[in-house]
Design a protein around this motif. Sequence first.
Motif, PDB file in Angstrom:
ATOM      1  N   TRP A 168      -7.059   4.508   3.430  1.00 24.80           N
ATOM      2  CA  TRP A 168      -7.065   4.379   2.152  1.00 24.80           C
ATOM      3  C   TRP A 168      -6.082   2.990   1.093  1.00 24.80           C
ATOM      4  O   TRP A 168      -7.160   3.079   0.826  1.00 24.80           O
ATOM      5  N   THR A 169      -5.074   3.516   1.445  1.00 20.73           N
ATOM      6  CA  THR A 169      -4.267   2.967   0.320  1.00 20.73           C
ATOM      7  C   THR A 169      -5.181   1.430   1.002  1.00 20.73           C
ATOM      8  O   THR A 169      -4.729   0.300  -0.347  1.00 20.73           O
ATOM      9  N   ALA A 170      -4.957   1.036   1.773  1.00 22.82           N
ATOM     10  CA  ALA A 170      -5.638  -1.177   2.642  1.00 22.82           C
ATOM     11  C   ALA A 170      -6.843  -1.201   1.898  1.00 22.82           C
ATOM     12  O   ALA A 170      -7.088  -2.036   1.081  1.00 22.82           O
ATOM     13  N   VAL A 171      -7.784   0.063   1.516  1.00 24.23           N
ATOM     14  CA  VAL A 171      -9.455  -0.432   0.850  1.00 24.23           C
ATOM     15  C   VAL A 171      -9.067  -0.198  -0.657  1.00 24.23           C
ATOM     16  O   VAL A 171      -9.660  -0.460  -1.397  1.00 24.23           O
ATOM     17  N   SER A 172      -7.832   0.543  -1.185  1.00 19.39           N
ATOM     18  CA  SER A 172      -7.948   1.396  -2.419  1.00 19.39           C
ATOM     19  C   SER A 172      -7.329  -0.437  -3.027  1.00 19.39           C
ATOM     20  O   SER A 172      -7.584  -0.454  -4.486  1.00 19.39           O
ATOM     21  N   PHE A 173      -6.074  -0.779  -2.707  1.00 22.17           N
ATOM     22  CA  PHE A 173      -4.931  -1.472  -3.658  1.00 22.17           C
ATOM     23  C   PHE A 173      -5.506  -3.006  -2.594  1.00 22.17           C
ATOM     24  O   PHE A 173      -5.505  -4.264  -3.308  1.00 22.17           O
ATOM     25  N   ARG A 174      -7.230  -2.884  -2.447  1.00 20.86           N
ATOM     26  CA  ARG A 174      -7.373  -4.317  -1.426  1.00 20.86           C
ATOM     27  C   ARG A 174      -6.584  -4.883  -0.724  1.00 20.86           C
ATOM     28  O   ARG A 174      -6.399  -6.376  -0.653  1.00 20.86           O
ATOM     29  N   ALA A 175      -5.291  -4.489  -0.110  1.00 20.94           N
ATOM     30  CA  ALA A 175      -4.676  -5.616   0.833  1.00 20.94           C
ATOM     31  C   ALA A 175      -4.307  -4.307   2.283  1.00 20.94           C
ATOM     32  O   ALA A 175      -4.051  -3.483   2.414  1.00 20.94           O
ATOM     33  N   ALA A 176      -3.791  -5.525   2.790  1.00 24.05           N
ATOM     34  CA  ALA A 176      -2.616  -4.734   4.247  1.00 24.05           C
ATOM     35  C   ALA A 176      -1.664  -3.944   3.692  1.00 24.05           C
ATOM     36  O   ALA A 176      -0.775  -3.955   2.371  1.00 24.05           O
ATOM     37  N   THR A 177      -1.591  -2.872   4.050  1.00 25.64           N
ATOM     38  CA  THR A 177      -0.198  -2.053   3.521  1.00 25.64           C
ATOM     39  C   THR A 177       1.468  -2.474   3.892  1.00 25.64           C
ATOM     40  O   THR A 177       2.281  -1.790   3.439  1.00 25.64           O
ATOM     41  N   GLY A 178       1.154  -3.465   5.077  1.00 30.94           N
ATOM     42  CA  GLY A 178       2.523  -4.069   5.129  1.00 30.94           C
ATOM     43  C   GLY A 178       2.701  -4.483   4.128  1.00 30.94           C
ATOM     44  O   GLY A 178       3.654  -4.584   3.828  1.00 30.94           O
ATOM     45  N   GLU A 179       1.790  -5.611   3.602  1.00 31.30           N
ATOM     46  CA  GLU A 179       2.127  -6.271   2.099  1.00 31.30           C
ATOM     47  C   GLU A 179       3.028  -5.457   0.917  1.00 31.30           C
ATOM     48  O   GLU A 179       4.076  -5.741   0.198  1.00 31.30           O
ATOM     49  N   LEU A 180       2.006  -4.636   1.343  1.00 34.71           N
ATOM     50  CA  LEU A 180       2.580  -3.397   0.159  1.00 34.71           C
ATOM     51  C   LEU A 180       4.061  -2.787  -0.009  1.00 34.71           C
ATOM     52  O   LEU A 180       4.273  -2.217  -0.841  1.00 34.71           O
ATOM     53  N   ALA A 181       4.377  -2.776   1.902  1.00 37.01           N
ATOM     54  CA  ALA A 181       5.272  -2.076   1.157  1.00 37.01           C
ATOM     55  C   ALA A 181       6.760  -2.617   1.065  1.00 37.01           C
ATOM     56  O   ALA A 181       7.126  -2.543   0.080  1.00 37.01           O
ATOM     57  N   ALA A 182       6.940  -4.073   0.673  1.00 30.16           N
ATOM     58  CA  ALA A 182       7.634  -4.499   0.076  1.00 30.16           C
ATOM     59  C   ALA A 182       7.274  -5.040  -0.894  1.00 30.16           C
ATOM     60  O   ALA A 182       8.172  -5.439  -2.199  1.00 30.16           O
ATOM     61  N   SER A 183       6.030  -5.021  -2.091  1.00 28.26           N
ATOM     62  CA  SER A 183       5.882  -5.547  -3.375  1.00 28.26           C
ATOM     63  C   SER A 183       5.869  -3.953  -3.771  1.00 28.26           C
ATOM     64  O   SER A 183       5.897  -4.288  -5.229  1.00 28.26           O
ATOM     65  N   THR A 184       5.662  -2.846  -3.803  1.00 32.11           N
ATOM     66  CA  THR A 184       6.339  -1.973  -3.761  1.00 32.11           C
ATOM     67  C   THR A 184       7.929  -1.037  -3.615  1.00 32.11           C
ATOM     68  O   THR A 184       7.720   0.595  -4.200  1.00 32.11           O
ATOM     69  N   GLU A 185       8.506  -1.419  -3.140  1.00 36.25           N
ATOM     70  CA  GLU A 185       9.973  -1.441  -3.171  1.00 36.25           C
ATOM     71  C   GLU A 185      10.400  -0.697  -4.521  1.00 36.25           C
ATOM     72  O   GLU A 185      10.016  -1.259  -6.019  1.00 36.25           O
ATOM     73  N   ALA A 186      11.327   0.101  -4.635  1.00 35.36           N
ATOM     74  CA  ALA A 186      12.812   0.384  -6.384  1.00 35.36           C
ATOM     75  C   ALA A 186      13.016  -1.193  -6.335  1.00 35.36           C
ATOM     76  O   ALA A 186      12.924  -1.827  -5.844  1.00 35.36           O
ATOM     77  N   GLY A 187      12.311  -0.930  -7.744  1.00 32.87           N
ATOM     78  CA  GLY A 187      13.119  -2.456  -8.306  1.00 32.87           C
ATOM     79  C   GLY A 187      11.329  -3.455  -8.687  1.00 32.87           C
ATOM     80  O   GLY A 187      11.798  -4.124  -9.229  1.00 32.87           O
TER      81      GLY A 187
END
Length: 163
Positions: A84-103
């Motif tokens: 769901w996250t991959a299609v919702s944000f049109r991104a691999a969830t591994g990439e989102l892991a880094a870009s959504t870290e605290a800060g």
Amino acid sequence: MRTLALALAFAAGSASAQDSALVDFQVLTPELALKAAVAAMENCRDGGYQVGVTVVDRFGLPQAFVRDRFAGLHVYETSRRKAWTAVSFRAATGELAASTEAGQISSGIRHLSEALPLGGGLMINEGGGAMVAGIGVSGAPSPELDEVCAEAGIAAIADEIAF
């Protein structure tokens, strides 16, 4: 008056696809969604991992789910949320892991109830690049291994969606 009618008819006929009242899109058939899910699960099994795999359509709704016999109880929820996250944000969830870290500027994504920025969720794109589905894998010893299995699921159907 007739000239105005002809001009309006011509303008309407030359309108771009974005101006259309209807939208065309493609999604995987249930059979292909299941084929991708099973291939991802078997790839993980060959590596010694018991996983669950969910394939969602381009709108995030589940099309197929498979769970290996000894996979943990959590794998349905986590694999579904990764897809769901991959299609919702049109991104691999591994990439989102880094870009959504605290800060990080996108850290607020982690507060959404369905988003799961943890590796193992990928978009499935047809040959022209349009997204047709998402796949999420959960249960391997690391998010990176979940992603390898998801890639194997996509590879299993690549020839059939490479139009």
